[in-house]
Structure formats: structure tokens, C-alpha cells
Design a protein around this motif. Structure first.
Motif, mmCIF file in Angstrom:
data_model
loop_
_atom_site.group_PDB
_atom_site.id
_atom_site.type_symbol
_atom_site.label_atom_id
_atom_site.label_comp_id
_atom_site.label_asym_id
_atom_site.label_seq_id
_atom_site.Cartn_x
_atom_site.Cartn_y
_atom_site.Cartn_z
ATOM 1 N N LYS A 96 0.825 -1.211 0.000
ATOM 2 C CA LYS A 96 0.000 0.000 0.000
ATOM 3 C C LYS A 96 0.861 1.265 0.000
ATOM 4 N N LEU A 99 2.347 1.666 -4.351
ATOM 5 C CA LEU A 99 1.590 1.514 -5.605
ATOM 6 C C LEU A 99 1.802 2.711 -6.523
ATOM 7 N N PRO A 120 3.429 -9.728 -5.369
ATOM 8 C CA PRO A 120 2.513 -9.320 -4.305
ATOM 9 C C PRO A 120 3.160 -9.523 -2.943
ATOM 10 N N TYR A 141 -4.825 -1.971 -5.823
ATOM 11 C CA TYR A 141 -3.863 -2.962 -6.287
ATOM 12 C C TYR A 141 -4.253 -3.470 -7.683
ATOM 13 N N TYR A 173 -6.128 -10.428 -5.652
ATOM 14 C CA TYR A 173 -6.816 -9.309 -5.014
ATOM 15 C C TYR A 173 -8.241 -9.135 -5.522
#
Length: 179
Positions: A96, A99, A120, A141, A173
Motif C-alpha cells: 500500500k 503503488l 505481491p 492494487y 486481489y
């Protein structure tokens, strides 16, 4: 063979290990934070591939790694390894916190004429690290991975991930039970 760690460059005999692998027909690769790579480039120049962790600009990378100077280590490692013509891959874990760094990182790969691979966040149970704080929002994501897929489709130059690999990353995700 993958030389990994901890940090493989901390080994005094890292060059001997790499040279031995080459002498018996084994392809040596190394995963590193970049720490000591520039200092030990003469010992590790026989690597077939080096993967250097880098998660964004200085502030972002040092925050994620929780180590001041980790950005400089990674950049000096990329510079040293590409100068020695070692096949180099920047490895970025999408969190987070980074990104928004994806375009910057792709531009770095272009600048140094090397690859970049995205992965990931993985829950490494045995590491003792709680990754929940790193997990991005699903929609953000997915949007970033869609941009990577689009970029890979149009340019197919610097992103090492395959289209199918990126789609698989995205699917993690899209399934909201992943977290």
C-alpha cells in the motif's frame, strides 16, 4: 542455484561460491537488498543473474525496508551490476506504500537497461513479520496491476513478469477473501 539470505553479500566466501558454481556448470543467481554489492562486484561478477530489491523512491524504500540507506545500496548495486553486464532485475513487492511508485520504478529499469519484476506481498509465516500493514486496498492494487498488464502488452520491454503472471497476481486481489 539461488543465493539468498538474509543477505548473501555478508559471506566472505561469496565469490568462491559463485565461481565454484560456474566451474561445475551451475548457473548462479543472487537475491539481494544491494548491500555490499558495489564493494564486492569483483567477487560476484560471475553471477548469471542478480535480483535487487527496490520498492520505490528513497523515502518510500527506506520506510518499507525500515533501513536508512537501503535505497542508496540498491541503486549502487544496480549501477555496479549493469556496468559489469550482469543480467539485473529490480524486484518490487507491491504494498500500500508503493503503488504510486510503479512508473518511477519502470523508468529506473529503463534508465539502467535492466528488468523489473513485481510481486505481491506474501505472508511469510516463518519470518515473524506481520504483513497486514503492507496490504494494499484490493481496488487500488487491481488498478495498478491492470496498468502493468497494459504497459507489458504495449511495450514488452522492461517488465519481466509475463502477462499471465500479472493476471494471476491481479486475481489474488480480485478474490476479496485473500486478505
Amino acid at each position: 542455484i539461488q543465493l539468498t539470505g538474509g543477505e548473501p553479500t555478508l559471506r566472505e566466501d561469496i565469490g568462491e561460491i559463485i565461481d565454484y558454481c560456474k566451474s561445475v556448470g551451475i548457473s548462479p543467481e543472487m537475491n539481494t537488498s544491494g548491500f555490499l554489492v558495489a564493494d564486492k562486484i569483483d567477487k560476484i561478477r560471475n553471477l548469471d543473474l542478480i535480483k535487487i530489491s527496490l520498492d520505490g523512491r528513497k523515502e518510500v524504500n527506506d520506510f518499507i525496508t525500515k533501513r536508512k540507506g537501503s535505497y542508496e545500496d540498491a541503486i549502487s548495486a544496480i549501477e555496479a551490476s549493469t556496468k559489469e553486464k550482469i543480467k539485473t532485475v529490480i524486484v518490487t513487492t507491491l504494498t500500500k506504500y508503493n503503488l504510486s511508485e510503479v512508473e518511477f520504478l519502470i523508468d529506473l529499469a529503463k534508465k539502467y537497461n535492466c528488468f523489473i519484476a513485481f510481486q505481491p506481498v506474501k505472508n511469510m509465516v516463518y519470518s515473524g513479520v506481520d504483513v497486514k500493514d503492507l496490504l494494499p486496498e484490493n481496488s487500488e492494487y487491481v488498478a495498478v496491476v491492470n496498468k502493468l498488464i497494459d504497459y507489458k502488452t504495449k511495450h514488452n520491454g522492461f517488465i519481466r513478469n509475463t502477462i499471465n503472471g500479472l493476471k494471476r497476481m491481479k486475481s489474488l486481489y480480485e478474490d476479496t477473501s485473500f486478505k
